[in-house]
Design an enzyme around this catalytic site. Sequence first.
Site, PDB file in Angstrom:
ATOM      1  CE1 TYR B 150      -3.465   2.583   1.151  1.00 37.97           C
ATOM      2  CE2 TYR B 150      -2.066   3.095   2.791  1.00 37.97           C
ATOM      3  CZ  TYR B 150      -3.065   3.482   2.317  1.00 37.97           C
ATOM      4  OH  TYR B 150      -3.873   4.571   2.290  1.00 37.97           O
ATOM      5  CE  LYS B 154      -3.277   5.983  -0.576  1.00 32.04           C
ATOM      6  NZ  LYS B 154      -4.306   6.874  -1.269  1.00 32.04           N
TER       7      LYS B 154
END
Lengths: 440, 245
Positions: B150, B154
């Site tokens: 993740y 990002k």
Amino acid sequence: MKLAGWGRYPARDCVVTTPRTAEELAATLAKGPAVARGNGRAYGDSALNEENTISTRHLNRMIRFDETSGVLEAEAGVLLGDVIDAYLPRGWFPSVTPGTKFVTLGGMAAADVHGKNHHVDGGFGNFVDWIDVMGPDGVVVRASRDDNADLFDWTIGGMGLTGVILRLGLRLRRVETGWIEQRTIAAPNLDAAMEAFETHHNAPYSVAWIDCLSTGASLGRSLIMLGDHAPLAGLPNKFRQVPFGPPPAQKRKVPFNAPSFALNRFTVKAFNALYYHMGARKTGTDYVPWDTYFYPLDSILGWNKIYGRRGFVQFQCVLPDGHARAGLEALLMRISDAGQGSFLAVLKKLATDTHKFSFPMAGYTLALDFPVSEKVLSLMTELDSITLDHGGRFYLAKDARMTDTTLRASDPRAEAFAAMRVETGAAGAFASLQSARLKL
Amino acid sequence: MSSGAILVLGGRSDIGLAIAKVYAREGHAVQLAARNVFDLEAEKADIALRYGVEVGLHEFDALDVESHEAFVTSLPALPETVVCAVGALGVQEESEQDHAEARIIMRSNFEGPVNILAILANAFEERGSGVIIGISSVAGDRGRATNYIYGAGKAGFTAYLAGMRNRLATKGVHVLTVKPGFVATRMTDGMDLPEKLTTDADTLARAVFKAAKRRRNEVYIKSIWWLVMLIIRNIPEFIFKKLKI
């Protein structure tokens, strides 16, 4: 998650689920007995369930508004403040409001809250046209005065113990402005205060702040605040520019728990005396914004922390008309004897009840709060018995410590409520710490 | 005050909806874009009732990058502001083993958002105005064992937004990077988040609105996160690699 009511007593670790749809709600209910919780403004343990507390804060959409009838359809988790934000600029105001706007519509219906206009208009439930209730089986039923009338009647004021209110239809009232024409009357003692309520029984809003530490000839001295929605034509010029009032005041915040010595009989007594005399000097008519009139404490976020880490308990009873005078005197004498002062002591005349298990009855209600201590809890037990002696009963949305014996002695309807819960299956599906304590 | 529309990519997310409401409250029309957008009718009615603004629903699939040009053309008007709240958290342990899952997470947090914002950025540049708000994450500030798949997505998104801000700074287009820490949303339901470090979608939305109005470039939500991440970024790697944080 550590949860408590607004009084921060009792606090318990609770499993909290926040469903976003009816399906998610039904799945949560299937896990075991649960209670719905709105914005946590009931003072005690009404919306606590250690195994299964269901927050309605994500079931919070407005659905429809009818500009002619003023009926707003909304989900239960919508905040009263959001209703005012959206509809006051269009000339509508809640028909009944409690002393804070940080409550959910579902919570207001479940407690059948009353406002300063109860003596004229009755409680919140009077302005609810229908409710959608999810029952023990997860099925949603629409209930109103005509359809499923029993369910409707028990659920308004049923403290979330008959089902979960999902949606409701709510009648707002037309107002021309957001200003309140307020008139303050100083009453030097209890008789004068009650007389003022009787004389002004036609005033749309009335409430009294009562000094519960005054004694002797001043016992029960009060400031009675009468109010009405100001018509546009009556407003002073400078207010006519902002007919719906200035935006709510900048919010101050109580940053931490006050130390327990900050509130004692001397500070409260000094505060009360000052407040009464300041108020008595300012009697007469003036215009105040709706936010100041209805929600004076909302501008101080987290004011409940002023009572310190241990939290506080509320005592609110209603005494029937014939016994109110004697009962109030006995209660006030006991409180001032004990020296347990309360900043927020409120006296108000109520009309008769309209729902099967609602709190109000024709008479006078007295509400006080005290910081929690052994001494206070035993004082409250004494106040319970004085209330019982005078035919009164208690407001469950404020209660955190009453016994089931007291409840049953005060309110014969409790037995019927409990029996209804067994019969409908609600007893096995909906439970709070309060319902367990009160054996409802 | 300008009442140009705000386009919310990821219009089903708690953060996207909360930001839509804050803008609607200030009088801006709202375009909600999401997959299966038809079941956001209730949100549409809610926002229109509360704030009396126009609300449109627009079908949008962040991962279907080929459809993005057509999506932008189909909008009733080019929005004044776009907020990209698209993203997927996934479960780190699962995405370590399931590479297809990992790809979806990285594409959801990087490829999809970047592709749609690239198209809108060009349109904004041509018009000479617009605000682009990207919801990135503190997880992109430094890779950590607990959420680096993740976090990598990002991190890429954060770098992309920074570059785009640099490119468009003189073109009348402002780019705001938002780096929330813990936010109590549907995405984090059931996770045990530390109270002092956690915010909610409504608070975040108000902070985003304020930051956009003040033309801030990069904001952490809850200022403590700025400090936390300053420390985390500056721990020497030979120590950091042995930490469990």
